[in-house]
Design a protein around this motif. Sequence first.
Motif, PDB file in Angstrom:
ATOM      1  N   ARG A 110       0.839  -1.167   0.036  1.00  0.00           N
ATOM      2  CA  ARG A 110      -0.060  -0.120   0.218  1.00  0.00           C
ATOM      3  C   ARG A 110       0.770   1.245  -0.054  1.00  0.00           C
ATOM      4  O   ARG A 110       1.911   1.150   0.356  1.00  0.00           O
ATOM      5  CB  ARG A 110      -1.044   0.107   1.383  1.00  0.00           C
ATOM      6  CG  ARG A 110      -1.684  -1.066   1.663  1.00  0.00           C
ATOM      7  CD  ARG A 110      -2.941  -1.213   0.391  1.00  0.00           C
ATOM      8  NE  ARG A 110      -3.834  -0.220   0.914  1.00  0.00           N
ATOM      9  CZ  ARG A 110      -4.960  -0.326   0.393  1.00  0.00           C
ATOM     10  NH1 ARG A 110      -5.417  -1.240  -0.386  1.00  0.00           N
ATOM     11  NH2 ARG A 110      -5.948   0.598   0.607  1.00  0.00           N
ATOM     12  N   TYR A 160       4.216   0.717   2.330  1.00  0.00           N
ATOM     13  CA  TYR A 160       4.155  -0.580   3.531  1.00  0.00           C
ATOM     14  C   TYR A 160       3.169  -1.690   2.885  1.00  0.00           C
ATOM     15  O   TYR A 160       2.620  -1.688   1.954  1.00  0.00           O
ATOM     16  CB  TYR A 160       3.742   0.261   4.515  1.00  0.00           C
ATOM     17  CG  TYR A 160       2.097   0.535   4.616  1.00  0.00           C
ATOM     18  CD1 TYR A 160       1.166  -0.365   5.186  1.00  0.00           C
ATOM     19  CD2 TYR A 160       1.659   1.864   4.016  1.00  0.00           C
ATOM     20  CE1 TYR A 160      -0.254  -0.052   5.034  1.00  0.00           C
ATOM     21  CE2 TYR A 160       0.259   2.193   3.980  1.00  0.00           C
ATOM     22  CZ  TYR A 160      -0.499   1.183   4.377  1.00  0.00           C
ATOM     23  OH  TYR A 160      -2.170   1.568   4.253  1.00  0.00           O
ATOM     24  N   ARG A 186       0.443  -4.340   4.034  1.00  0.00           N
ATOM     25  CA  ARG A 186      -0.822  -4.502   4.908  1.00  0.00           C
ATOM     26  C   ARG A 186      -1.237  -5.685   4.882  1.00  0.00           C
ATOM     27  O   ARG A 186      -1.444  -6.100   3.745  1.00  0.00           O
ATOM     28  CB  ARG A 186      -1.833  -3.254   4.454  1.00  0.00           C
ATOM     29  CG  ARG A 186      -2.931  -3.340   5.328  1.00  0.00           C
ATOM     30  CD  ARG A 186      -4.189  -2.538   4.771  1.00  0.00           C
ATOM     31  NE  ARG A 186      -4.830  -3.196   3.813  1.00  0.00           N
ATOM     32  CZ  ARG A 186      -5.978  -2.742   3.355  1.00  0.00           C
ATOM     33  NH1 ARG A 186      -6.664  -1.653   3.796  1.00  0.00           N
ATOM     34  NH2 ARG A 186      -6.679  -3.282   2.422  1.00  0.00           N
ATOM     35  N   TYR A 220      -6.062  -4.972  10.821  1.00  0.00           N
ATOM     36  CA  TYR A 220      -4.940  -5.254   9.929  1.00  0.00           C
ATOM     37  C   TYR A 220      -3.839  -4.515  10.546  1.00  0.00           C
ATOM     38  O   TYR A 220      -3.788  -3.908  11.575  1.00  0.00           O
ATOM     39  CB  TYR A 220      -5.387  -4.473   8.499  1.00  0.00           C
ATOM     40  CG  TYR A 220      -5.172  -2.611   8.705  1.00  0.00           C
ATOM     41  CD1 TYR A 220      -4.091  -2.199   8.444  1.00  0.00           C
ATOM     42  CD2 TYR A 220      -6.287  -2.340   8.739  1.00  0.00           C
ATOM     43  CE1 TYR A 220      -4.110  -0.787   8.636  1.00  0.00           C
ATOM     44  CE2 TYR A 220      -6.504  -0.872   8.922  1.00  0.00           C
ATOM     45  CZ  TYR A 220      -5.162  -0.088   8.917  1.00  0.00           C
ATOM     46  OH  TYR A 220      -5.375   1.274   8.922  1.00  0.00           O
ATOM     47  N   GLY A 238       0.204  -3.060   9.545  1.00  0.00           N
ATOM     48  CA  GLY A 238       1.120  -2.417   8.502  1.00  0.00           C
ATOM     49  C   GLY A 238       2.663  -2.656   8.887  1.00  0.00           C
ATOM     50  O   GLY A 238       3.137  -2.349  10.088  1.00  0.00           O
ATOM     51  N   GLY A 260      -3.458  -1.290  12.618  1.00  0.00           N
ATOM     52  CA  GLY A 260      -4.259  -0.018  11.976  1.00  0.00           C
ATOM     53  C   GLY A 260      -5.844  -0.196  12.391  1.00  0.00           C
ATOM     54  O   GLY A 260      -6.161   0.760  12.949  1.00  0.00           O
ATOM     55  N   GLU A 284      -6.292   4.154  13.491  1.00  0.00           N
ATOM     56  CA  GLU A 284      -5.056   4.465  13.727  1.00  0.00           C
ATOM     57  C   GLU A 284      -4.678   5.144  15.250  1.00  0.00           C
ATOM     58  O   GLU A 284      -3.744   5.246  15.573  1.00  0.00           O
ATOM     59  CB  GLU A 284      -4.244   4.910  12.370  1.00  0.00           C
ATOM     60  CG  GLU A 284      -4.168   4.105  11.313  1.00  0.00           C
ATOM     61  CD  GLU A 284      -3.319   4.359  10.270  1.00  0.00           C
ATOM     62  OE1 GLU A 284      -2.698   5.528  10.268  1.00  0.00           O
ATOM     63  OE2 GLU A 284      -3.110   3.495   9.318  1.00  0.00           O
TER      64      GLU A 284
END
Length: 859
Positions: A588, A605, A607, A623, A625, A662, A687
């Motif tokens: 991402r 990054y 994900r 998720y 990251g 996240g 986040e």
Amino acid sequence: MNGWRRCKTAAGVILAAVGVGTTVSASFAQQAPGEYRPWERSVLPNVSDYGGVGALQTPTARFGKDGQFLAGISIASPYHRYFINLQALPWLEGTFRYTRITDRAYSNVAGFSDQDYKDRSVDVKIRLSEEGENWPEIAIGARDLGGTNLFGSEYIVASKRFGNVDVTAGLGFGALGSRAHFDNPLGQFIDRFKNRGDGADAAGGLGTAFFSGPMALFGSLSYRWEDIPLINDDLLFIIEYDSNNYKDDPAASDLTPKSPFNVGITYQPSSWVQLSAGFERGDTAMARVSLFADFNNGFNPLLDKGVPPEIAIRGRNGPQGRPDALPIEPRPAEAAWLPELAEASVRAAAADRALEVRRFDVSETHAEIDLTGGMPGWEMNDALLVAAQAARAVPTTVDIVEVRLLGQSGRRVMSWRLPRKDMAAEDLQLDTTTVDAQDIAAQASAGVHMAHVQTHQDQKEIALRLFTAAAKNDVVLDRMEIAGDTVRIHIGNMPFRNFITSAGRAARVATQVMPPEVERFTLVLGEDGLDVAELTVLRTHLERLSKDQSTLDELWHQIDIRQARPPGDDAIVNGDRFPAFDWSIAPRLRQQVGGPDNFFLYQVYLRALASVRPTPNTEIDGYVGLNIVNNYDELTLESDSQLPRVRSDIKEYLKQGETWIGRLQGAYYGTVAPGIYATAYAGLLEEMFGGVGGEVLYKSVGSPWAFGLDVNWVKQRDFDGMLGFSDYSTVTGHLGAYYDLPFWDLHGSVRAGRYLAKDWGATFELAREFESGIRAGVFATVTDVSAEEFGEGSFDKGFFLSVPLDLYATKPTKTRFGITYRPVTRDGGQQLNRSSALIGRVDSYDVNGVARNWPGLMD
């Protein structure tokens, strides 16, 4: 925002747009005045240096095709302009622009003097009238609306076409009025209109200087040379008179023009690229590249939707039994009688037997049907079968169904009276003198079949067959309910963005396994276990469709759409579906454009996203990251916020959280009552914040309105993005009203309540969904925080874009790529970024949504 699942990245707009559409076009062919027909050829409207449809430095009254999107860059030293433009409505054009002033430092402050100045601008243009034979196209517009006003201008402009020549004349204010040909006549009445500076406002405000100060004339002339030898293509030649004398321009160098005339040439090498070059101010070269897309064109030739299931016809390739056997057992009491469906069902059954329904009357206790036609020797049996269909279709209060077969003269040949309860062949009451009663009874016995699905074991066996067939055909079903002649099928989360495609596949699977006596398919639409709408279609009509005896348009008039009711206690859950597990890993990109630390800040990054569904209504998802590369070490500017730093500390999250969680939350979704939905959730909600909350939403399938309330207790997360929390906590929530406007697929909303920084106010949003599924919109939030306390920008505002990825993917997906852009990230008016918002889960499942998606039924 309204829960349409937008990502918060700030660039990639050009990449998202290019390739969405294929062809946009305009016509500049030789035609008589007033006969100009735009968009007949693959010719793009000319883009100005400012990013809007225009000449070079000046605007025209021309517009792009509805839904046209363009992005590009123009260079005319010392200005480098990066822009995106959208024809948001047929009469409204919007432009967002970043301007680099390469000879001016960003700031005199140490650490920020080594980069050039950046300016953000928003322009709008509105069509006042379309071109006619004796009338020009007229528009009004503004540049640098609500920005720093460095390039602020307003104008009124008219354009008229004469064959291949397009003539434009306009009157400008602000920068476009700086040659000051005339004093502003409004200054005779209101002092602020005399001088431009009297109406100036702080950067980020909407301003009050509109149409103030001196005025100046501008104009342009363009000529399209078609089918030029050697290149076999067109060129557009432009000359314009520029009403800007550049004395107030923000560049550091002297830009006094040597000539007020600019010249340029535009070439279109393909249907989505436009190249331009010119000579401006008498001594400056210009170059421009623009890329186009059509938001109303969502065609993707690479999308593989798989092999759809077949419609199985009873007695042929479907469930065996007596294909003409139609149960007279009444449907369940809770299955409402639908007059249109009942009559359509009887007419379809009659048409299958070459009969015509001449009369269809139903009272509270009695039904009367007159038939004509039929094949010789079969009229009686065929009419009897239609009578059985009628007995099944009419309300449960009807005790007697009387069917009359009429001759060509209209005289009754024979008739039957069918009692509804416990009917056997010998119970048929015959009134005829033309045939033998024993023959009628024999044929009736052969033609009428009583079928019942009553035991729970029978239902479980049917459900097992249905779920097994669905799995083989990649159809996702959550539940099934069956009673009498009706089956309710609850469709699960399938990958198709067009939910009618999912419904059509579920119905076709049902034709393969349902007993012959099951005639009504009620398909329950929704997602995440929410039952939103019910689409009822008759099996007979699907069979006729498969035999090319009907069309999708005809079928549209034979269905019923209504509010879904929650599943009953006898609903059978698809045990093979739950618990369900899903996951994905993908790279991402997130970025920030135009900030004072660096013009372009980015992070690439990885994900990893996963979700678990223990039941149809519950979900645990999240998720993680993992940073690959970023330049966040260049973030140095400290926030000067006077409010709790609920968003302005974003740089700390970006710098410290190179590996972060996240989201990690559990959520429950449920249908409280028809049209009333609820969700409860807890965990790491986004986040920056975690906590608990809930939402209730009311949305009727037949109404354009929806109303919701959410309340959340949240606590700010630590900068490292893991499981820790800081000391700051608050209660935030909003009361929302949502409305689907009756034109252009526009959606408006107002959400009022308490924000993360404990300020109170309201957020206004207006969005449009184009035919391709792309959504674009604007928003603004006004709270009790003053402009001074809020800081630069005065109040929170911005725009968003949401692009469905199935426009590019090779497999169906509901995933979207989204951006939300704010000129400045501040703390006032900030909402919780909830992934569990209800409006985005239910707002499409209404009559308009079904109609819009109906062509995909057989995909």
